[in-house]
Write a protein that holds these residues in place. Sequence first.
Motif, PDB file in Angstrom:
ATOM      1  N   VAL A 186       0.841  -1.197   0.000  1.00  0.00           N
ATOM      2  CA  VAL A 186       0.000   0.000   0.000  1.00  0.00           C
ATOM      3  C   VAL A 186       0.882   1.255   0.000  1.00  0.00           C
ATOM      4  O   VAL A 186       0.621   2.223  -0.731  1.00  0.00           O
ATOM      5  N   ARG A 187       1.910   1.240   0.808  1.00  0.00           N
ATOM      6  CA  ARG A 187       2.788   2.406   0.916  1.00  0.00           C
ATOM      7  C   ARG A 187       3.481   2.702  -0.410  1.00  0.00           C
ATOM      8  O   ARG A 187       3.558   3.854  -0.843  1.00  0.00           O
ATOM      9  N   ARG A 188       4.008   1.674  -1.067  1.00  0.00           N
ATOM     10  CA  ARG A 188       4.687   1.875  -2.349  1.00  0.00           C
ATOM     11  C   ARG A 188       3.735   2.465  -3.384  1.00  0.00           C
ATOM     12  O   ARG A 188       4.094   3.390  -4.125  1.00  0.00           O
ATOM     13  N   ALA A 189       2.515   1.945  -3.435  1.00  0.00           N
ATOM     14  CA  ALA A 189       1.533   2.440  -4.400  1.00  0.00           C
ATOM     15  C   ALA A 189       1.139   3.881  -4.092  1.00  0.00           C
ATOM     16  O   ALA A 189       1.007   4.706  -5.005  1.00  0.00           O
ATOM     17  N   ALA A 190       0.950   4.192  -2.817  1.00  0.00           N
ATOM     18  CA  ALA A 190       0.539   5.542  -2.431  1.00  0.00           C
ATOM     19  C   ALA A 190       1.622   6.566  -2.759  1.00  0.00           C
ATOM     20  O   ALA A 190       1.338   7.663  -3.265  1.00  0.00           O
ATOM     21  N   ILE A 191       2.879   6.230  -2.494  1.00  0.00           N
ATOM     22  CA  ILE A 191       3.990   7.142  -2.775  1.00  0.00           C
ATOM     23  C   ILE A 191       4.130   7.365  -4.281  1.00  0.00           C
ATOM     24  O   ILE A 191       4.290   8.505  -4.743  1.00  0.00           O
ATOM     25  N   ALA A 192       4.059   6.281  -5.052  1.00  0.00           N
ATOM     26  CA  ALA A 192       4.181   6.410  -6.506  1.00  0.00           C
ATOM     27  C   ALA A 192       3.034   7.243  -7.068  1.00  0.00           C
ATOM     28  O   ALA A 192       3.247   8.122  -7.918  1.00  0.00           O
TER      29      ALA A 192
END
Length: 286
Positions: A186-192
């Motif tokens: 979730v974090r990787r997707a949100a940052i991207a």
Amino acid sequence: MYDKQPLPRVQDVMTRDVISIAPDLTVRQAKDLMRDKGISGMPVVDRENALLGVISVADIIQAMENNNLNAFVSEVMTVNPIFLHEQDTVGYALQACRRYKYGRFPVIDEQAKVVGVLTVGDIVTRLAQLLRIDQVDEPDEIKEPKDFTTRIYECSIQSMNFDLAGLAASNIKKMLTGLGLKGTTVRRAAIAAYDAEMNVVIHAYEGKLSAKVTPHDITITVEDSGPGIKDVSLAMQPGYSTASDRIREMGFGAGMGLPNIKKSADEFTIESTPKGTTLVIKIFID
């Protein structure tokens, strides 16, 4: 629902530890100070810390070409510089960036004294903090891929609209969290998504973002209408800007966030023309 945060003001996001210089010092001293501090420009102030001008790397280079490093800063600085007030909104600040083609502004208080410096990076970083983009808790129960069907999210992105900046990334984060995916995913997707969204808000004319979530992966596609990126391979290098030398020296540039997007993605493609740019970000679901 999107938990809209009050739009911060310049004083909330600016850098307060200001490196400045006096007008009666030499250009050579200014060059050494900027080199030692790793900065590309700084305000020129009097003994009361009132703003007199701005000196940049471009001014230093010009002085070197003219064999004029022993001149006083007051002789080469930009007088009557564009500045921001600490009570200005970040939306106004970014409009100033686009209008004047700068990405670094001195900030003054009601007495016209320098109290900070604001860059585009300051704004983007602070908005991400307010939206808690990179703060994700692990779900109580991580769902298996078969536990949900394909989900699709779509959102338009408006240029320079900081009231809605971060809306798409926040909604994607909420959707993925609701699906019970791992916090790291979730974090990787949100940052991207956030970096891609902010690229459109700051640099393009308009755009749209779509996210497709399957049991196997997350695909985020961002399309914009804008000036495009002349050399994509160079823009992917950390710290590189597609802006002009003058703008880059002032801390402003296109291509912001692209290396971060690539770092967050398992697969990342970018296509750009003078009419716009398309990003496709793929993150595999463990």
